[in-house]
Design an enzyme around this catalytic site. Structure first.
Site, PDB file in Angstrom:
ATOM      1  N   ASP A  10       0.839  -1.196   0.000  1.00 19.06           N
ATOM      2  CA  ASP A  10       0.000   0.000   0.000  1.00 19.06           C
ATOM      3  C   ASP A  10       0.878   1.252   0.000  1.00 19.06           C
ATOM      4  O   ASP A  10       1.595   1.504   0.967  1.00 19.06           O
ATOM      5  CB  ASP A  10      -0.904  -0.028   1.232  1.00 19.06           C
ATOM      6  CG  ASP A  10      -1.898   1.133   1.274  1.00 19.06           C
ATOM      7  OD1 ASP A  10      -1.963   1.912   0.292  1.00 19.06           O
ATOM      8  OD2 ASP A  10      -2.606   1.254   2.285  1.00 19.06           O
ATOM      9  N   ASP A  41      -2.478   6.279  -5.863  1.00 24.25           N
ATOM     10  CA  ASP A  41      -2.695   5.481  -4.651  1.00 24.25           C
ATOM     11  C   ASP A  41      -3.014   4.041  -5.018  1.00 24.25           C
ATOM     12  O   ASP A  41      -4.075   3.743  -5.575  1.00 24.25           O
ATOM     13  CB  ASP A  41      -3.839   6.093  -3.841  1.00 24.25           C
ATOM     14  CG  ASP A  41      -4.059   5.371  -2.521  1.00 24.25           C
ATOM     15  OD1 ASP A  41      -3.084   4.819  -1.974  1.00 24.25           O
ATOM     16  OD2 ASP A  41      -5.198   5.363  -2.027  1.00 24.25           O
TER      17      ASP A  41
END
Length: 391
Positions: A75, A269
């Protein structure tokens, strides 16, 4: 405790909650960035496994000596790496056996006055003065436990004294992953914990299907990529921003003023599935897309995806080409999955969502950079894109 497979609505809510959190952070966030200061090279396969998580990309990482391997999702919007650990007060059902760090020869606890402990957003001291952490995510998922040091194995590299969370109380929507590998820009990220090892550079390719394989690579750039400047928002220093200047559909640019993207800022992201666009951009893009798709039967919306089609009666579906254009005329042609995402044959949707207003941060989600090699050259403040990165 077994965690049931999350419903589709819960997955949409998780994605929306993450973006809502990003929008709130741009308004009132405060954060610290104070990285510590023979490069290694590590490359591990990245895969899609629907049995583990529907929208995450999985890498296998070793912890401890003797080494035990775990399935992590990585992430770019998180700094803290963590995995579930025994003793388990509240754990969800994960893929591998839960980590027991006391079985590792290289495991040590961290005192609560240490540098890394004080860099956590929420930390406390145990009765023995070791560091306790709490990490809460945008969708209210949460992990609590001990901050520890142990060996981390990536491919053939062994990284000693890696600081990560050992979660004893973990609740929320994590699928069945064993943990999360944080690749943000904060001090707890592996990029800043070990800058001398990996030169503050990493790259990945996210595969679009379970039958293809991507990768996560630390410590080396990738050939054949074009770079655009990496930007920073002072209120969100851990996140990766860049300058989106236009979108092309069907070979034609929208031709909107670049300030529509640059004024709120554009974030890349990996942890958000869909892309979130300013309403003024989204309405134009959606109308053009609907016009291209006018010969297909529309289907009811799914949560906040409002442009869906029933393709069950069509052996072939043709979608318009789409591209994102970044500063420096760096163009990424979207994979078909990033243009029309097929949940099932009766509902295939345009995987873009409109923000509440044009002032909110633009978020480029993982579906819109599938199959590309994406290079995060933190040391030189640039992000690169290269086509056909996955095997």
């Amino acid at each position: 405790m077994r965690q049931d497979k999350p419903s589709l609505v819960e997955l949409f809510r998780q994605d929306q909650a993450r973006v809502d959190y990003i929008h709130r952070r741009t308004s009132n966030a405060t954060a610290r960035l104070n990285p510590i200061g023979d490069s290694l090279f590590a490359r591990v396969p990245a895969t899609i496994n629907y049995d583990i998580s529907r929208y995450s990309h999985i890498v296998n990482i070793g912890l401890g000596i003797p080494t035990k391997f775990f399935s992590f999702t990585f992430d770019t919007g998180s700094d803290l790496t963590w995995t579930q650990c025994v003793p388990c007060v509240n754990c969800y059902n994960q893929t591998n056996k839960i980590n027991d760090p006391t079985q590792s020869f290289t495991f040590t606890n961290i005192p609560c006055n240490s540098y890394y402990c004080t860099q956590l957003h929420q930390f406390d001291c145990s009765s023995t003065y070791t560091c306790l952490y709490e990490q809460e995510y945008a969708d209210n998922s949460k992990t609590n436990g001990s901050l520890i040091k142990d060996s981390l194995t990536l491919s053939n590299d062994i990284v000693y004294d890696f600081v990560f969370g050992c979660g004893h109380d973990n609740t929320g929507i994590f699928g069945h992953v064993d943990g999360i590998l944080g690749l943000g820009r904060g001090p707890l990220s592996i990029i800043n914990q070990k800058p001398h090892l990996y030169n503050k550079i990493f790259s990945y390719c996210l595969p679009s299907r379970p039958d293809t394989i991507g990768y996560l690579e630390l410590g080396s750039s990738v050939l054949g990529v074009r770079y655009t400047p990496m930007l920073t928002k002072p209120e969100m220093p851990s996140y990766y921003f860049l300058n989106l200047i236009d979108i092309s559909i069907g070979g034609e640019r929208l031709g909107l003023p670049p300030t529509i993207f640059s004024e709120p800022g554009t974030m890349l992201d990996s942890g958000t599935a869909f892309s979130y666009l300013p309403p003024s951009v989204y309405s134009i893009l959606r109308n053009i897309f609907r016009n291209y798709m006018r010969n297909y039967t529309m289907a009811p919306p799914i949560y906040n995806l409002d442009t869906c089609y029933d393709i069950s009666n069509y052996p072939m579906v043709f979608v318009p080409e789409m591209s994102f254009i970044y500063d420096g005329e760096v163009m990424t042609n979207l994979d078909s999955t990033g243009i029309l995402f097929v949940f099932n044959k009766s509902q295939a949707c345009f995987p873009f969502i409109q923000n509440e207003d044009d002032s909110e941060v633009v978020v480029i989600g993982s579906m819109q950079h599938l199959t590309y090699s994406v290079v995060y050259d933190v040391g030189n403040s640039q992000i690169g894109f290269g086509a056909n990165g996955c095997s």
